[in-house]
Structure formats: structure tokens, C-alpha cells
Design an enzyme around this catalytic site. Structure first.
Site: not given
Lengths: 297, 297
Positions: A25, A27, A221, A246
């Protein structure tokens, strides 16, 4: 099994022996908006040197893969278009590979340039999107978008900060045709931007979903449509593949639902170690992506 | 009990003896957009001559009661503001009478002038709505609407053909405050306009509902919030009150859920006699509102 917090050189070296493929991922993992996370670039470069397969995934549909590579270049990373899976690309490939929409069909877009660019790259003729004529106030008798075009075979919808009543009204006319496919880049309700929580793709799409009484096929996602497309495209061995993210409810779930060999949570985004330990869903936890390069030395 | 189709002078005269109060839906009953239904005006004038209590209800929140009286005047009907219950007025009175929001609290509006006008008439200070500064593209650093105003105590949302990302983003910031009330004029998913089906209030509101994870209190038909407000305001005997409308799932349900003495379906809107007979929900059916005046003679 409780997540393992990785803190030693030996643990990192073992990890890099156990996995060949790393899905990131972006960001909250590599950058926060326009700020790169310290050591993240060095860790990715290490994986590149070790000849690992690297894939970057993002639910942000406003940028195309090409536009994303420019962002990586800015941070000093050499990333090709083929290594980036944005939700706009995922939606476009879903339309081509799974829906098998013929290329002589047009696609109506409620969304930004990322979606338009990915669909165009696959050979689809696109209508809607950022077309400036849609910025005009909606009037049934003056809109150039009525009557609707019978050659439109699908609606692809994503985040659209240019959303207005004109765009919503025409999109609804297409969704009222049951034979027109309805694909969403992703259905995130919100996204963070500079300390604010703003309406996400899912909230914009909800308007036309509610009006039409239809539910879109979601591609981003944690939908497995995206992971299946990646695994197929890159021919990955799932057991040797790790998802790094995250967020527990999207990234880590994305990897677990897809039976990947491992999942790694970084603590540079919104999740806390305490919550991750309680939920127990990631296989590993690391403070920051930067720790991989740092501890490996 | 199967619905009774009214076709004779005796049936109409009996009906007018049995009921003192008549609640009318407007679109599809009295007019279709800008076209009055033949005989409708004469039938309403007859009821006025017989000193019946007449109330007009509409889920259209874009007009205030004052703006509605102008439409009645155009059709040659003498109707006062007090006889009109629009969903904008219903939302404003709900806020005042049921939520009891103090008058020193402000209200943020996602919607058009009808809502703003009704709230202002009750003494609330209003923000948002059609404010032209909200037509500008949204930027966190340049919007004059951030930081949010802590004196806002409620969000009132309805149909907004001026909807854009700026309006949605600021509305979301208020809804993220749990103490801020969330009122919807109505939650109709669509509405018909000149042969098109367009996104309704409910579809616009769904955006910020999904983004905030909240559900609004709905005021329009078939919500009983609206009927309770009318009955309280006009001091009506429910058993002597009749609801007249063209839709089974909103108008007729509105009357039945509210235990009114009777419901009357007109066939000048979207419903068919066959379907009404099958569903069996209205007490009476008449071809057109015009038949009441016509048969009474």
C-alpha cells in the site's frame, strides 16, 4: 497467533528469505500525502537489489499508473507502470478480463482522469468524466448527453471531486439500463487529506447506487477482484507473497482474505500497535517501512 | 377489504359527509409539473365552499410554502401558506418542535432555497445552502467554511441540484460532530421530471450519510414525523381525515400508517387501477381528482 514485532537483523533477514513478492500500500506506508516516510525509499531499493517482485497498490482512482510512476520518480524511486496497480487500473482490467466488455462498447465514467486514462489505454472509448460540458448546470433540453448513447456498455465510477447534478443525472440514466455494467474503482467511504476526513469514492458512488437501486462491483482493496488481477497478471505464488500496509480493515484484510503467505503492518499510518495486537490479524508488525533497510544492514 | 371505485353522485356526496379534512399530495394529483389536471381546481374549490379543512403536502423541498402558494395562485386557487406542508417546512418544524434546537444555534443546509427560507422564517440562522462561495472548487486552505462553526447544532439536507464536492465536504465535517443533529427533508431516491427519472433528495443525502456512517431523521412522506406535525398543527380528528394521493408506497401508506379515516388514490399519476386493486391498500379509488367536482353536481 499473535503478531510478531520485527526488531532485529535476524528477523528481517529471515523475512526476506521467506518471501519473493511484496505488495505495498502507498499512502501511510511509503508516503504521507507529499511527504516520504524516512527510510522507505532505501528499503524499497534494497528489495529491488535482492530481485524481489514489487507491486504497489492504491485505492486512489484519481491517478493513472503512469501518473503514479511520476510520483515515485519524484521520490527517487525507479518504478515502472507495470509495478503499479491503482484502483482505476483494476476497474479497467476487470471490465476487460472478467466482464469481457467488447472494445466497440463505450464506457461512461463518473470520476477523474485516472479512470479515463486507464480505460483509454485498454482501447475503450470513454464518455463523461471531466468533460467540461458536464460542468454546465443540468437541463434536460440543453445537455448534449441526452438522449443516452446506446453503445455505452458500462459505467465505471470512482472518486470525483468534480461531482455535480449534471454528472449524477446522466450517470443515473445509464444505470437505469439493466444491461449496462456498474463497476466501482473502490468503495472507501472517506479518505484523509491534510488532517481532514473527506468524502471518498464510495460516498460519491452511493448517490447513483441508491438512485438506481443497484450495487456496483467493487475493484479496490479489500476486494479480491484486485488481488486476483494482480496474482494473474504477475503469476505470483501466493504463499511467497507478502502484503504490507497501514490499515487492518483494508490492507491486512486484503492479504488475509487472499491467503497470502504473510501480512506486515507498518505503524506510520492510522493504526496503533495496541489495536493490531488486540485484533491479531497481521502476521508481522514493524514500526516503519524504513526499519527493513535499517535493520538489514 | 377491496378498494371502492367511486363513480356516482351518491358515493361522492357520502364521502364529503364522512370527512372534514382532506390532505392532498400535489404532483400527479393536482398538477403534472406545470400542467394542471382537468377539473382539479374546481374540485378543490368545491371543498373550500363546503368549509372543509384542506392541507397540501409535498416532498419537494426546493420550494418554501410561500413559493408554493404562488404556484397555486397561478392555477387560480386561493391557498394560504398555512395550508401547505412541504418537506422543507416539515424539517424546519421538526427541528423546532421535536428536536427543540435553541434559536441561538445555527443550521447548516445541504439543499436549496426552500429549506433556507423555512428555517429563516422560524428564526434560525442558516449557513451553506446556495451560498455562491460554495460554488468554488473545494480547497482546504481557501474555503471560508473551515474551520467549522461550533455554534452549528444541526444539518438539514434535501434535494440540491447545486450539489458539489465543496458542499459535500463541509457537510461531512459537521456530521462528524456527534452532537450535531442530522435531519432529511425526505429520502425519495428519485423523482420524475418531464419523462426523466432524476436523483432525488435521498440519493444526494446518501453521500454524506455513507461518509459519516449516520442515518438522518426523515421528515417527508411516508414518515409519520410529517403527519404528526400536521395533525398537531391543525388539531385534526384523524378519523375524519382523508389522504389523497397518486402513489401507494408513499401517499396511501402515509395515510394508512397514520390511522387516518380514509385514503383515496387518484389514477392521474403513476399508479394503475389494477395494481391498486391487487395491493388493496387505498380505501377508495377515483379516476381523477376532477371527478369529485364533476360527480357532485
Amino acid at each position: 497467533m499473535a503478531p510478531v514485532k520485527l526488531t532485529t537483523k535476524e528477523e528481517i533477514r529471515q523475512l526476506l528469505q521467506d518471501y519473493d513478492n511484496f505488495i505495498f500500500d502507498c499512502d501511510g506506508v511509503i508516503w504521507l500525502g507529499d511527504h516520504v516516510i524516512p527510510g522507505a525509499v532505501e528499503s524499497i531499493k534494497l528489495l529491488q537489489e535482492l530481485n524481489k517482485t514489487i507491486i504497489f497498490v492504491t485505492n486512489n482512482s484519481t491517478k493513472s499508473r503512469r501518473q503514479y510512476t511520476e510520483k515515485f520518480t519524484k521520490f527517487g524511486l525507479d518504478v515502472t507502470k507495470d509495478e503499479v496497480f491503482g484502483s482505476a487500473y483494476a476497474a479497467a482490467t476487470y471490465l476487460e478480463k472478467f466482464t469481457k466488455l467488447p472494445k466497440d462498447k463505450k464506457v461512461w465514467v463518473l470520476g477523474e482522469s485516472g479512470i479515463v486514462e486507464e480505460l483509454t489505454a485498454l482501447g475503450y472509448q470513454v464518455m463523461g468524466g471531466g468533460d467540461p460540458r458536464l460542468n454546465e448546470k443540468f437541463h434536460k433540453d440543453t445537455t448534449p448527453f441526452l438522449p443516452i448513447d446506446p453503445s455505452v456498455g458500462a459505467v465505471v465510477a470512482g472518486l470525483d471531486t468534480g461531482v455535480n447534478y449534471h454528472r449524477l443525472s446522466i450517470t443515473l440514466q445509464y444505470l437505469r439500463q439493466p444491461e449496462v455494467e456498474f463497476i466501482a474503482t473502490n468503495i472507501d467511504s472517506t479518505f484523509p487529506q491534510k488532517g481532514l476526513i473527506l468524502p471518498g469514492a464510495g460516498s460519491i458512488i452511493e448517490t447513483v447506487a441508491y438512485a438506481s437501486g443497484r450495487k456496483p462491483i467493487a475493484c479496490g482493496k479489500p476486494s479480491q477482484n484486485m488481488l486476483n488481477a494482480i496474482v494473474k497478471d504477475k503469476n505470483l505464488d501466493r504463499s511467497r507473497t507478502m502484503m504490507i500496509g497501514d490499515r487492518l480493515n483494508t490492507d491486512i484484510r486484503f492479504g488475509n482474505d487472499g491467503n497470502l503467505g504473510g501480512t506486515l503492518l507498518v505503524l506510520t499510518g492510522i493504526e496503533t500497535e495496541e489495536n493490531a495486537m488486540k485484533q491479531g490479524t497481521p502476521k508481522y508488525i514493524v514500526n516503519s517501512l524504513g526499519d527493513i533497510g535499517e535493520l538489514y544492514k
